[in-house]
Design an enzyme around this catalytic site. Structure first.
Site, short mmCIF file in Angstrom:
data_model
loop_
_atom_site.label_atom_id
_atom_site.label_comp_id
_atom_site.label_asym_id
_atom_site.label_seq_id
_atom_site.Cartn_x
_atom_site.Cartn_y
_atom_site.Cartn_z
N ARG A 1 0.83 -1.26 0.06
CA ARG A 1 0.01 -0.06 0.13
C ARG A 1 0.83 1.28 -0.09
O ARG A 1 0.53 2.12 -0.92
CB ARG A 1 -0.91 0.15 1.22
N THR A 2 1.62 1.45 0.98
CA THR A 2 2.44 2.48 1.30
C THR A 2 3.23 2.87 -0.13
O THR A 2 3.03 4.07 -0.44
CB THR A 2 3.28 2.61 2.58
N LYS B 1 25.75 -2.96 -0.78
CA LYS B 1 27.21 -3.04 -0.86
C LYS B 1 27.80 -2.41 0.54
O LYS B 1 28.95 -2.00 0.51
CB LYS B 1 27.53 -2.34 -2.10
N HIS C 1 5.11 6.21 11.57
CA HIS C 1 4.41 6.23 10.22
C HIS C 1 3.42 7.30 9.86
O HIS C 1 2.30 7.09 9.85
CB HIS C 1 3.89 4.79 10.23
C1 NCD Z 1 1.52 -0.72 8.25
C2 NCD Z 1 3.04 -0.55 8.52
O1 NCD Z 1 3.91 -0.76 7.63
O2 NCD Z 1 3.56 -0.05 9.49
N1 NCD Z 1 1.33 -0.86 7.02
C3 NCD Z 1 1.05 0.10 6.45
O3 NCD Z 1 1.73 0.86 5.87
N2 NCD Z 1 -0.39 0.57 5.80
C4 NCD Z 1 0.72 -1.66 9.39
C5 NCD Z 1 1.64 -3.20 9.52
O4 NCD Z 1 2.54 -3.37 8.64
O5 NCD Z 1 1.00 -3.75 10.12
#
Ligand code: NCD
Length: 309
Positions: free
Chosen positions: A51-52, A80, A129
């Site tokens: 997703r991200t 490397k 995040h």
């Molecule tokens: C989350 C993450 O990467 O922290 N995922 C995301 O970016 N939507 C949540 C997760 O990985 O559980």
């Protein structure tokens, strides 16, 4: 130069501004489709992501820009032994803005101090995040119409779940919010978040292991995945992974207007039967994430004088 490493790098006014821009993009996407023509986003992802990374890339394409991508530490010069600093300096020569995900907490901060273009933290270890939080905030705004006066249940892996840490930082800045922290003993919220954010700002919270008992009070239930990749041993993960499974039987204890959120990916923690309940918002979060990333890219590129809107 402005980078976004923590959600606290954005003031509440700036967040309002991003929500407003996202709303305009939703209304009239055609007005935004050429703004980033000739500009490039680099996505540097040293950890798995669907997703991200795709939503950053879709966001840049929908703004008319282009994308350069490194997916996986094993395919880049990090393998490397290149330092984060040198990688950031190098990528700054090619791209106008960088989105970075890294397993090491603080890596995007190091990148931002070396880069000559804005850096966005797309997830650093079990730490933060911020752009998931932007997706969460737009979802809360669209579902609840406000950021204050909400009782927010956070359930699952509160220790390693970086989305939870950033969401608590964000929502603690608005008045009259309350948190119910629902987790097994071993996966409780780290004390740096509890002390430095909740207690420091006098935000009310309670800790419990009982999801059903907490349900009737909640305006929002934010479920999370147990973060297997951050465990030191597989046995602990296997013991804890199914601590909470939200199903329709448990949903019967929730308010008729409670929103169920989850940053995704889900493993077992929400059964598929909940997806068709109108209170399920997790796929809306995915779409909202793209709009907020569009708004953030525009905002940061305007700050460095590269776009006007
Ligand atoms: C989350 C993450 O990467 O922290 N995922 C995301 O970016 N939507 C949540 C997760 O990985 O559980």
């Amino acid at each position: 130069m402005k980078s976004v490493i923590s959600i606290l790098d954005l003031s509440t006014d700036e967040i309002d501004d991003l929500v407003r821009t996202a709303g305009k993009i939703i209304q009239r996407p055609q007005d935004y489709s050429g703004i980033c023509k000739g500009l490039k986003l680099a996505t540097l992802f040293f950890e798995p992501s669907t997703r991200t990374r795709l939503s950053f890339e879709a966001a840049m394409y929908e703004l008319g820009g282009n994308v350069l991508s490194v997916a996986g530490a094993d395919t880049s010069s990090a393998a490397k032994g290149e330092s984060i600093r040198d990688t950031a300096l190098t990528v700054s020569c090619y791209a106008d803005i960088i989105a970075m995900r890294h397993p090491k907490e603080g890596a995007p901060l190091v990148a931002s101090s070396a880069a000559t273009v804005p850096v966005i933290n797309a997830g650093d270890g079990g730490h933060n995040h911020p752009t998931q939080t932007l997706a969460d905030l737009l979802t809360i705004h669209r579902e609840k119409g406000r950021f204050s006066g909400l009782t927010i249940g956070l359930c699952g892996d509160l220790k390693f779940g970086r989305t939870v840490h950033s969401l608590i930082q964000a929502m603690s800045r608005y008045p009259d919010n309350r948190f119910v922290l629902i987790s097994p003993e071993e996966l409780k919220l780290p004390s740096y978040v509890k002390k430095d954010v909740l207690q420091a700002q006098g935000v009310p919270y309670e800790q419990t292991t009982d999801l059903v008992g907490a349900m009737p009070d909640l305006d929002i239930l934010y479920m999370t995945r147990v973060q297997r990749e951050r465990f030191f041993n597989e046995e602990d993960y296997l013991r804890l992974k199914d601590s909470y499974i939200l199903d329709m039987r448990k949903m019967a204890y929730a308010r008729p207007d409670m929103s169920v959120m989850h940053p995704l990916p889900r493993v077992n923690e929400i059964s598929v039967e909940v997806d068709s309940d109108p209170r399920a918002c997790y796929f809306k979060q995915v779409l909202n994430g793209k709009y907020m990333r569009m708004a953030l890219i525009l905002y940061l590129l305007r700050e460095v004088g590269k776009v006007e809107y």
